[in-house]
Design a protein around this motif. Structure first.
Motif, short mmCIF file in Angstrom:
data_model
loop_
_atom_site.label_atom_id
_atom_site.label_comp_id
_atom_site.label_asym_id
_atom_site.label_seq_id
_atom_site.Cartn_x
_atom_site.Cartn_y
_atom_site.Cartn_z
N UNK A 50 -41.54 -12.69 18.57
CA UNK A 50 -42.50 -11.59 18.62
C UNK A 50 -42.47 -10.90 19.97
N UNK A 51 -42.37 -11.68 21.04
CA UNK A 51 -42.33 -11.08 22.37
C UNK A 51 -41.05 -10.31 22.62
N UNK A 52 -39.94 -10.82 22.13
CA UNK A 52 -38.68 -10.10 22.28
C UNK A 52 -38.73 -8.78 21.51
N UNK A 53 -39.28 -8.82 20.30
CA UNK A 53 -39.42 -7.60 19.50
C UNK A 53 -40.36 -6.60 20.18
N UNK A 54 -41.36 -7.10 20.86
CA UNK A 54 -42.34 -6.25 21.53
C UNK A 54 -41.76 -5.61 22.79
N UNK A 55 -41.08 -6.43 23.60
CA UNK A 55 -40.66 -5.96 24.92
C UNK A 55 -39.28 -5.29 24.89
N UNK A 102 -47.44 8.23 22.18
CA UNK A 102 -47.20 6.79 22.30
C UNK A 102 -48.36 5.98 21.73
N UNK A 103 -49.57 6.49 21.86
CA UNK A 103 -50.74 5.79 21.31
C UNK A 103 -50.68 5.74 19.78
N UNK A 104 -50.26 6.84 19.17
CA UNK A 104 -50.16 6.87 17.71
C UNK A 104 -49.08 5.90 17.20
N UNK A 105 -47.99 5.78 17.95
CA UNK A 105 -46.95 4.82 17.56
C UNK A 105 -47.46 3.39 17.68
N UNK A 106 -48.19 3.11 18.75
CA UNK A 106 -48.76 1.77 18.93
C UNK A 106 -49.71 1.44 17.78
N UNK A 107 -50.56 2.38 17.41
CA UNK A 107 -51.52 2.15 16.33
C UNK A 107 -50.81 1.94 15.00
N UNK A 108 -49.75 2.71 14.75
CA UNK A 108 -49.02 2.56 13.49
C UNK A 108 -48.36 1.18 13.41
N UNK A 109 -47.77 0.74 14.51
CA UNK A 109 -47.15 -0.59 14.52
C UNK A 109 -48.17 -1.70 14.32
N UNK A 110 -49.32 -1.56 14.98
CA UNK A 110 -50.36 -2.58 14.83
C UNK A 110 -50.84 -2.66 13.38
N UNK A 111 -51.05 -1.50 12.75
CA UNK A 111 -51.51 -1.50 11.36
C UNK A 111 -50.49 -2.16 10.44
N UNK A 112 -49.21 -1.88 10.68
CA UNK A 112 -48.15 -2.46 9.85
C UNK A 112 -48.09 -3.99 9.99
N UNK A 113 -48.53 -4.51 11.13
CA UNK A 113 -48.47 -5.95 11.38
C UNK A 113 -49.39 -6.74 10.47
N UNK A 114 -50.23 -6.08 9.69
CA UNK A 114 -51.10 -6.79 8.75
C UNK A 114 -50.27 -7.55 7.72
N UNK A 115 -49.00 -7.16 7.55
CA UNK A 115 -48.11 -7.85 6.62
C UNK A 115 -47.84 -9.29 7.03
N UNK A 127 -41.91 -12.46 7.79
CA UNK A 127 -41.36 -12.47 9.14
C UNK A 127 -40.76 -11.13 9.53
N UNK A 128 -39.90 -10.59 8.66
CA UNK A 128 -39.13 -9.41 9.01
C UNK A 128 -40.04 -8.23 9.32
N UNK A 129 -40.97 -7.92 8.44
CA UNK A 129 -41.84 -6.78 8.66
C UNK A 129 -42.80 -7.00 9.82
N UNK A 130 -43.17 -8.24 10.07
CA UNK A 130 -44.02 -8.53 11.25
C UNK A 130 -43.26 -8.23 12.53
N UNK A 131 -41.98 -8.60 12.56
CA UNK A 131 -41.16 -8.34 13.75
C UNK A 131 -40.90 -6.85 13.91
N UNK A 132 -40.66 -6.13 12.80
CA UNK A 132 -40.46 -4.68 12.86
C UNK A 132 -41.73 -3.99 13.39
#
Length: 449
Positions: free
Chosen positions: A272-277, A303-316, A322-327
């Motif tokens: 998760x950290x590698x995918x994040x950083x 950049x804020x909108x991208x962060x929010x979109x990624x966070x919302x997708x992490x509900x998977x 695993x795959x969609x959480x990392x994406x």
């Protein structure tokens, strides 16, 4: 009046040297947020709600201390300038106290051991205030260039992203390799060494940085805080940043729980950290260049909108995907890079315009309030996540494997995804009120040159 500060490009060595301070801030900001809550709940057996209180209190103390640290550094008289001496003075204490946070001996009482953690976390947080506030104040004084501050922040955020990856990915590995409480102890010493390297590199690397000399602001701390509070652009920028720090802190606190309880393997925390950083490391310079074209505010919104979109997708992650959480985490990383570059480049503009207009240096007070707000947000994030764990019926343990109820798993997913996404979107309501632009910065500074 301010002495002349070169409005052109800073030497590369100064940029890298200044950015190196993010090694210390990144490690201290990442590891407690990632490791301390599970250390308290799963190693010491502290109930989630009380663990959240322990994590929150030192940061709450920092909120009070940061403006004081800013005023102290504003009034520091030293040949090296008002900020650099504090980098090494407070930085050394920060490294030592950090190593002791996770070094609690076996005291035969979980509450005495929790008290140990609280004591040294408070000491570390106090040292961090006197390191971080002067550090953040430096860009407003070492360059008067609107765009050069963005370039300076590019180095800082790139090094910050690398440190987050290094600390966030390796801390769980070190803990698991050694095992048990000794694993936490060894991890604490290693991360303290990383902090020490960042402290010394920033102190040495900025030795040739220009020093902008502006008379320290007159009046008491309370009076100066009142002046700062009336700066509308600063106020709305700070509110935006604090809400996003709250969102980031909530996600950070959830990483270990998502990895172990939702994805079923502790090693997922490193992934998760590698995918994040990873995206942040690659895209930070691109955000900076794009910001020079479209403006810092517009870059911050995107950049804020991208962060929010990624966070919302992490509900998977709730379904163990695993795959969609990392994406999703990678998308959060793309947005996070911009959400660090732009506000940290906008803050010195606000402080420098104030100094140029008044001839008084309140950069330390501005950054003290800013760092207090950031600290509050990052502290409330884990506290909010801990509260959600408690409401979801999360079961604490002492190194034992426990099956969590469905309600706890759902709150872990929501605390890691939907809640941070909502907070990030809501923060943009304040950002829309920010009006400072390059022309205003240039005009205000030119008036006193």
């Amino acid at each position: 009046m301010r002495t002349s500060v070169d409005a052109g490009r800073l030497p590369l060595g100064v940029r890298i040297g200044y950015g190196s301070g993010s090694v210390a801030t990144g490690a201290f900001g990442t590891v407690p947020g990632l490791m301390l809550l599970p250390y308290l709940t799963d190693e010491l057996g502290i109930a989630a709600l009380w663990a959240g209180v322990i994590v929150f209190l030192p940061k709450a103390w920092d909120v009070v201390l940061n403006p004081i640290a800013g005023r102290v550094s504003d009034r520091t008289v030293d040949p090296a300038g008002p900020r650099r001496p504090w980098l090494v003075r407070a930085g050394l204490m920060l490294a030592g106290a950090f190593a002791l946070i996770f070094a609690a001996p076996d005291l035969d009482s979980r509450w005495l051991e929790a008290g140990w953690v609280l004591l040294f976390f408070v000491l570390a947080a106090s040292a961090y205030a006197f390191f971080q506030v002067p550090y953040v104040a430096m860009p407003a004084e070492i360059t008067s260039s609107y765009d050069e501050r963005t370039r300076l922040m590019t180095w800082r955020v790139a090094i910050l992203a690398f440190t987050i990856m290094l600390a966030g990915a390796t801390a769980p590995v070190i803990r698991d390799a050694v095992g048990g409480r000794d694993g936490y102890r060894v991890m604490g010493v290693v991360m303290a060494t990383v902090i020490l390297v960042g402290v010394l590199a920033a102190w040495w690397g900025t030795r040739r940085a220009p020093i902008g000399a502006v008379g320290a602001g007159a009046g008491t701390l309370r009076q100066q805080l009142q002046v700062v509070s009336r700066a509308r652009d600063f106020r709305v920028l700070l509110t935006t940043f604090v809400l996003q720090a709250l969102a980031t802190g909530c996600m950070l606190a959830g990483v270990a729980y998502v990895a172990e309880d939702l994805l079923g393997r502790t090693s997922a925390a490193t992934i998760l950290f590698v995918c994040f950083v990873g995206p942040a490391l690659l895209l930070t310079p691109l955000w900076a260049r794009w910001g020079e074209r479209v403006g810092k505010k517009q870059g911050y919104v995107a950049s804020s909108l991208l962060l929010a979109a990624g966070a919302a997708l992490a509900v998977l992650a709730r379904g163990g995907n695993d795959v969609w959480t990392f994406v999703a985490t990678g998308l959060v990383g793309v947005g996070y890079a911009g959400c660090q570059v732009f506000p940290m480049a906008m803050l010195p503009d606000v402080a420098a315009v104030d100094a140029a207009r008044t001839g008084e240096n309140r950069a330390g007070v501005y950054t003290g309030v800013w760092t207090a707000g950031e600290t509050l947000g990052l502290a409330l994030g884990p506290a909010l996540f801990a509260l959600m764990l408690a409401l979801g019926g999360y079961l604490s343990s002492e190194g034992r494997d426990i099956s969590q109820p469905d309600s706890a798993l759902t709150t872990i997913a929501l605390g890691f995804s939907i809640v941070p996404a909502i907070l990030t979107v809501v923060s943009l309501w304040w950002l829309r009120q920010y009006t400072l632009d390059p022309a205003e910065v240039a005009a205000a500074e030119g008036a006193v040159q």
